[in-house]
Every structure is written in C-alpha cells, then in structure tokens.
Design an enzyme around this catalytic site. Structure first.
Site, PDB file in Angstrom:
ATOM      1  CG  HIS A 145      -1.769   1.033   2.012  1.00 23.60           C
ATOM      2  ND1 HIS A 145      -2.698   1.813   1.018  1.00 23.60           N
ATOM      3  CD2 HIS A 145      -1.139   2.437   2.412  1.00 23.60           C
ATOM      4  CE1 HIS A 145      -3.153   2.888   1.825  1.00 23.60           C
ATOM      5  NE2 HIS A 145      -2.049   3.286   2.327  1.00 23.60           N
ATOM      6  CD  GLU A 146       1.296   3.776   3.655  1.00 24.72           C
ATOM      7  OE1 GLU A 146       2.148   4.431   3.189  1.00 24.72           O
ATOM      8  OE2 GLU A 146       0.826   3.272   4.680  1.00 24.72           O
ATOM      9  CG  HIS A 149       0.592   6.157  -0.392  1.00 20.34           C
ATOM     10  ND1 HIS A 149      -0.154   6.638  -0.875  1.00 20.34           N
ATOM     11  CD2 HIS A 149      -0.206   5.602   0.740  1.00 20.34           C
ATOM     12  CE1 HIS A 149      -2.106   6.331  -0.289  1.00 20.34           C
ATOM     13  NE2 HIS A 149      -0.947   5.939   0.107  1.00 20.34           N
ATOM     14  CD  GLU A 225      -4.304   7.110   1.994  1.00 21.02           C
ATOM     15  OE1 GLU A 225      -4.330   5.670   1.928  1.00 21.02           O
ATOM     16  OE2 GLU A 225      -3.636   7.721   1.850  1.00 21.02           O
TER      17      GLU A 225
END
Length: 292
Positions: A145-146, A149, A225
């Site tokens: 997930h990070e 980003h 997100e």
C-alpha cells in the site's frame, strides 16, 4: 521542541527562497497608490503558496524521520529487519520504482507511512506496533500500500494541490481584507482598517480560509488512498490487504480516534471529521476492495 524547530526551519527556508524568487521575477508591492494590483498579488501569493508546499515536500523525509523517531535499516540486525528489506525490494521491483529507504519507528499503534520528494528517493517506515500485531502477509500488504503511494506519485501530487490551495487562500484573503479596508474608509480614502487591524484580520482569515480549503486537499487524499489500497491488493494480495484493514478496524473500533500526525491508515468519526479526514472510512475501503 523538535517539532517547533522543524517548523521554524521550514518557514525560514520558505521566506529565503520566496524572497529570492520575488527579487528574480521583479515582483513589487501588490498595493500601488491605494489600489490593488491583482497580477502582482497573484504572483506574490503563488510564490509563497507553492514555495511553502514544495519546501515541505523536499524536507519531508528528514522531517518524518525526526518527528517519528524512525531508524533506517542500513544493515539488518535481525530476521525481521532482513525480511522487511527483502520484501520492500521485491515490491518496489514489481512497482517499477527504485527501492525506498526502509525504517522502523517506535509506536504502540499499528501504523506506517511513505514520504519523499519523488518516487525514486522515498522512505517507507512501519511502526513496532504494526510488526507486533499483524501477520507477515498483512504487513506485506501494508508495505505494498505504501509503495503504491510512492509509485503513484501521491506525495508530489498532494504537494502541488496544497500549493495551489495555499495560493488561492492567500489571494482571496488579501482581496477580502482590501475590500473591507476600502469599505470602512471615507470618501477621501482616510480611515479604513489601519495596518494593525489589517494584519490581524489577514492572519485570522488566512487561518479560517486555510482550514476550509484543507477539506479540498483531504478529498484528493482520500481518493489516493483507494488507489493505494488497490496497489496493495495488486502488488501483494487482495485478501491480505482486506485482512490488514479489518485488523486495523478491530484494533481501533473502540477508540475515540487516532492520534498522531503521520497516520497512514485511519478511521473517520463524525461528518465534520470525515470532511477533513485524509483517509476514507475503513468500511468504505474494505468494501471497495471486496467489489461491493
């Protein structure tokens, strides 16, 4: 004390850089003979608005490390650190980016964040609490997930959006203050607010308009997100990403809210807090991953 120092350092850098840019561009006073030069005002606000946002972006790694106490993993000291490095390297290769710096910061909360001024010079850090309470598959999904980003360029995108918002907040504030000053002056132009009242009103409106405008930035952040969650599902495993969000929800469902400024996975409460929240409600994120 450290946060105050970082705040002062950032603002000093903004003032120096903005001053140099205004000198190079030859931007003068936006008030000329009692009238408002809107072009000069917009350039003035643009320089300060964008400079503040971009300076914060370029300093983001340093500020994040210092404010969270992140310790970078240079040489792994144990199996967990070795696993973190190898996992981030694998996920970064999948995402097509240079491997970010990897760190761990002390926090009882399950938390993680990514920052950096571009996708090939980033930092991914996880909390000790996250490592203690999530399974390896869930931690891997959070890391994905990070990295999502980073690969999506979210830090740069949000910095630019923040810069534009800052510009228009400053611009609108000064136009409103000028209008009030003109309205309170007499026919000969005497009276008005006076420089002290004008300065105080400018500061107050900058804060008020800034708070309202932060909802715009938060809206964009919430959209990013969902994309990062999808990246976590694609790079790692969809069910593991769902499981990580469900575990986080379970961990905090009895809490009144999350604390800390670097929260990467959050829960929104009231409608007002949801408007300003940088993250969508966990139920919405879980439902999006489940295709509901």
């Amino acid at each position: 004390m450290m946060r105050i120092g970082l705040f002062l350092l950032t603002n000093l850098a903004v003032l120096v850089i903005a001053g140099i840019m205004m000198s190079v561009l030859g931007v003068g006073n936006y008030k000329e003979g009692g009238s408002l030069n809107l072009v000069n005002l917009l350039i003035f606000c643009g320089i300060f608005g964008m400079t503040g946002s971009l300076v914060s972006l370029f300093m983001s790694k340093m500020m994040a490390k210092m404010s969270t106490g992140t310790q970078l993993i240079e040489q792994p000291q144990n199996q967990t650190e070795a696993w973190l490095l190898s996992t981030v390297e694998e996920l970064s290769q999948k995402a097509g980016i240079k491997m970010p710096d990897v760190g761990i910061f002390p926090s009882h909360e399950s938390n993680a964040f990514a920052t950096g001024w571009n996708k090939n010079d980033a930092l991914v850090s996880v909390s000790t609490g996250l490592l203690e309470r999530m399974s390896p598959e869930e931690v891997r999904a959070v890391l994905a997930h990070e990295i999502g980003h980073v690969a999506n360029g979210d830090m740069v995108t949000l910095a630019l959006i923040q810069g534009v918002v800052n510009t228009f907040v400053m611009f609108v504030t000064r136009v409103v203050v000028y209008a009030i000053d003109q309205f309170t002056a007499d026919e000969e132009g005497e009276g008005g607010l006076g420089w002290i009242a004008e300065m105080v009103l400018t500061i107050v409106l900058d804060i008020l308009f800034g708070i309202l405008a932060s909802g715009i930035v938060a809206w964009f952040s919430r959209r990013r997100e969902f994309k990062a969650d999808e990246a976590g599902a694609t790079l790692a495993d969809r069910q593991a990403m769902i499981s990580a969000l469900q575990r986080l929800k379970s961990e905090y469902e009895d809490a009144s809210g999350l604390q800390g400024s670097m929260t990467a996975l959050g829960i929104s409460g009231s409608k007002m807090s949801a408007f300003f929240a940088s993250h969508p409600p966990l139920d919405d994120r879980i439902a999006a991953l489940q295709g509901r």
